[in-house]
Design a protein around this motif. Structure first.
Motif, PDB file in Angstrom:
ATOM      1  N   GLY B 200       0.805  -1.213   0.000  1.00  0.00           N
ATOM      2  CA  GLY B 200       0.000   0.000   0.000  1.00  0.00           C
ATOM      3  C   GLY B 200       0.840   1.266   0.000  1.00  0.00           C
ATOM      4  O   GLY B 200       0.314   2.360  -0.200  1.00  0.00           O
ATOM      5  N   THR B 207      -5.339   1.350   0.329  1.00  0.00           N
ATOM      6  CA  THR B 207      -6.643   1.492   0.977  1.00  0.00           C
ATOM      7  C   THR B 207      -6.915   2.949   1.347  1.00  0.00           C
ATOM      8  O   THR B 207      -5.982   3.728   1.553  1.00  0.00           O
ATOM      9  CB  THR B 207      -6.710   0.618   2.248  1.00  0.00           C
ATOM     10  N   ASN B 209      -8.929   3.340   3.891  1.00  0.00           N
ATOM     11  CA  ASN B 209      -9.459   3.084   5.217  1.00  0.00           C
ATOM     12  C   ASN B 209      -8.312   2.701   6.170  1.00  0.00           C
ATOM     13  O   ASN B 209      -7.936   1.539   6.250  1.00  0.00           O
ATOM     14  CB  ASN B 209     -10.503   1.958   5.025  1.00  0.00           C
ATOM     15  N   ASN B 219      -5.026  -3.557   5.338  1.00  0.00           N
ATOM     16  CA  ASN B 219      -6.235  -3.257   4.578  1.00  0.00           C
ATOM     17  C   ASN B 219      -5.954  -3.170   3.083  1.00  0.00           C
ATOM     18  O   ASN B 219      -6.768  -3.613   2.272  1.00  0.00           O
ATOM     19  CB  ASN B 219      -6.888  -1.969   5.095  1.00  0.00           C
ATOM     20  N   SER B 220      -4.786  -2.607   2.705  1.00  0.00           N
ATOM     21  CA  SER B 220      -4.463  -2.532   1.278  1.00  0.00           C
ATOM     22  C   SER B 220      -4.366  -3.936   0.699  1.00  0.00           C
ATOM     23  O   SER B 220      -4.888  -4.224  -0.379  1.00  0.00           O
ATOM     24  CB  SER B 220      -3.128  -1.810   1.049  1.00  0.00           C
ATOM     25  N   GLU B 223      -7.885  -5.795   0.774  1.00  0.00           N
ATOM     26  CA  GLU B 223      -8.853  -5.270  -0.204  1.00  0.00           C
ATOM     27  C   GLU B 223      -8.349  -5.454  -1.630  1.00  0.00           C
ATOM     28  O   GLU B 223      -9.140  -5.641  -2.554  1.00  0.00           O
ATOM     29  CB  GLU B 223      -9.098  -3.769   0.058  1.00  0.00           C
TER      30      GLU B 223
END
Lengths: 96, 363
Positions: B200, B207, B209, B219-220, B223
């Motif tokens: 990320g 992300t 978020n 999260n990267s 997702e």
């Protein structure tokens, strides 16, 4: 050995920096059991005194000269930036 | 980023097979193969770690070559499994394949695994003659996992080569049965390491978020990666983790040596090996989605070639009863692409697959 638990999958996901949902944990636990049970077959082969193959070729220690080469095309480099600002990469704050 | 034998888990869109739109084009270079097959592109490049050029070429009825490991630079390719990855041409015929390989083969200082050796002109190997050539047919690839129609097509190819003056005989690659297990351990281990760069920050999707650094990473990745990529990262991380490294990863590397040795022995006797490229023709979209192990078996004929670092080519030969292409695979020793081109060209010149069959876009 292929008896892998949901706790182990959670631990592995943590090492791999992945968040898994409950249903993913369940699914991947089953998948890993199946795949590892299949992979166990390699233990049928005797590999005492056999060397490991690390790469596909026999090459070893490929070096280049330690010379600085300037790359002048700043615009081209910045095309890869998800976010940029005044000719620089803009990244989220990563130090608290 | 996409992996798997069906192109169903692509992060963009599903690709359909031009010969039957309800079926998969093969994978993972299924988009490239479908585009060339459907005349949307004159040729394409694919990357092949366990069969991702040859298997979709087979399912889409075109020519696909995985060159010897080290012949083509991977600079610019997103690394998946670095000791197996190779780039090669997907083309309508063998001549185009030789011409395209001429353009992409050769040393590149930006890929240290590319070999520094004199350039060859592969079009000089487009010679319509296989007299005296020795071809071995490993019996293990014509066993129970291979469909009756594919076996029948292989027998016709054998007969054709015999008519054309080659010596074709049955041989054995017993240790080849372990290749898929070795492949999934080594490829996933290398992939889990290579894909670590998608954090990320430096590469790929980021992300929106997050509150702290760890959130960005987790999260990267969660997702951004698809289901199959995550499955392989988990498997790879597992076999490399402490306590399992010796039992899986190290053991697989030793078995890889045994497989290479078995190939070396066969190539003392034969110029080429002949196998099916895929044990079946194109399967229906969704058919194998929920069974990763069954999906992995689609690579059973192509994976051993990557384990050995050898060149292999798919050549289309027949259609099955559903009008779907069947292809055969020619395998040579390292850097003997010329032998493959010569045999494939000779087959093509003495048969009419492309003149008689074109994708129908049915379904």
């Amino acid at each position: 050995m292929a008896d892998i638990s949901q706790d182990e999958i959670v631990h592995i996901a943590k090492l791999a920096m992945l968040n898994l949902t409950e249903s993913e944990i369940e699914g991947y636990t089953k998948d890993m059991k199946d795949i590892l049970a299949y992979a166990e077959m390699i233990n049928r082969l005797d590999t005492d005194n056999i060397d490991e193959t690390i790469g596909a070729t026999e090459q070893k220690n490929v070096f280049r000269k330690d010379e600085i080469v300037n790359f002048e095309n700043r615009e081209l480099l910045l095309q890869n930036a998800p976010s940029q600002d005044e000719g620089m990469f803009r990244i989220p704050k990563v130090i608290q | 980023m996409q992996c798997g034998s069906s192109t169903e888990t692509s992060s963009l869109f599903k690709t359909h097979n031009p010969w039957d739109l309800s079926r998969v084009p093969g994978g993972s270079s299924g988009g490239s193969a479908a585009a060339v097959s459907a005349d949307m592109a004159p040729w394409a490049l694919g990357s092949d770690t366990g069969g991702s050029i040859r298997q979709p070429a087979s399912l889409c009825g075109i020519v696909g070559l995985k060159p010897t490991y080290g012949l083509v630079s991977r600079f610019g390719l997103i690394a998946y499994a670095s000791s197996l990855d190779q780039i090669g041409p997907l083309t309508k015929d063998v001549t185009d394949s030789a011409m395209l390989l001429n353009l992409i083969a050769g040393y590149d200082e930006k890929d240290t695994t590319s070999m520094d050796m004199p350039k060859k002109d592969y079009t000089l190997s487009l010679v319509n003659d296989v007299k005296g050539m020795k071809i071995g047919v490993p019996k293990e690839y014509l066993g129970e996992g291979t469909s009756a129609e594919v076996k029948e097509a292989m027998m016709k190819v054998v007969k054709k080569y015999q008519e054309l003056g080659a010596t074709v005989e049955e041989c054995s690659l017993d240790v080849g049965q372990y290749a898929s297990a070795v492949y999934y351990i080594i490829a996933c281990a290398e992939a889990s390491s290579n894909l670590g760069r998608f954090d990320g920050i430096r590469y790929g999707y980021r992300t929106e978020n997050f509150e702290n650094l760890k959130d960005i990473y987790k999260n990267s990745r969660s997702e951004g990666f698809g289901a199959e990529v995550k499955r392989r990262i988990i498997l790879g991380t597992y076999v490399l983790s402490s306590g399992y490294y010796d039992a899986y990863y190290k053991k697989a590397q030793k078995v890889r040596t045994l497989i290479k040795n078995a190939y070396n022995e066969l190539f003392e006797k034969y110029d080429l090996l002949l196998t099916p490229t895929s044990p079946t023709t194109a399967f229906k979209i969704g058919e194998k989605m929920n069974n990763p192990l069954q999906m992995y078996m689609a690579d059973i004929c192509t994976v051993p070639v990557n384990i050995g670092g050898l060149p292999g080519m798919n050549v289309p030969c027949e259609l099955d009863a559903n009008g779907l292409p069947i292809g055969f695979q020619l395998i040579a020793k390292p850097f003997a692409e010329e032998t493959i081109f010569r045999a494939a060209y000779t087959y093509e010149q003495n048969t009419n697959f492309r003149a008689e069959h074109r994708p129908t876009f049915k379904g």
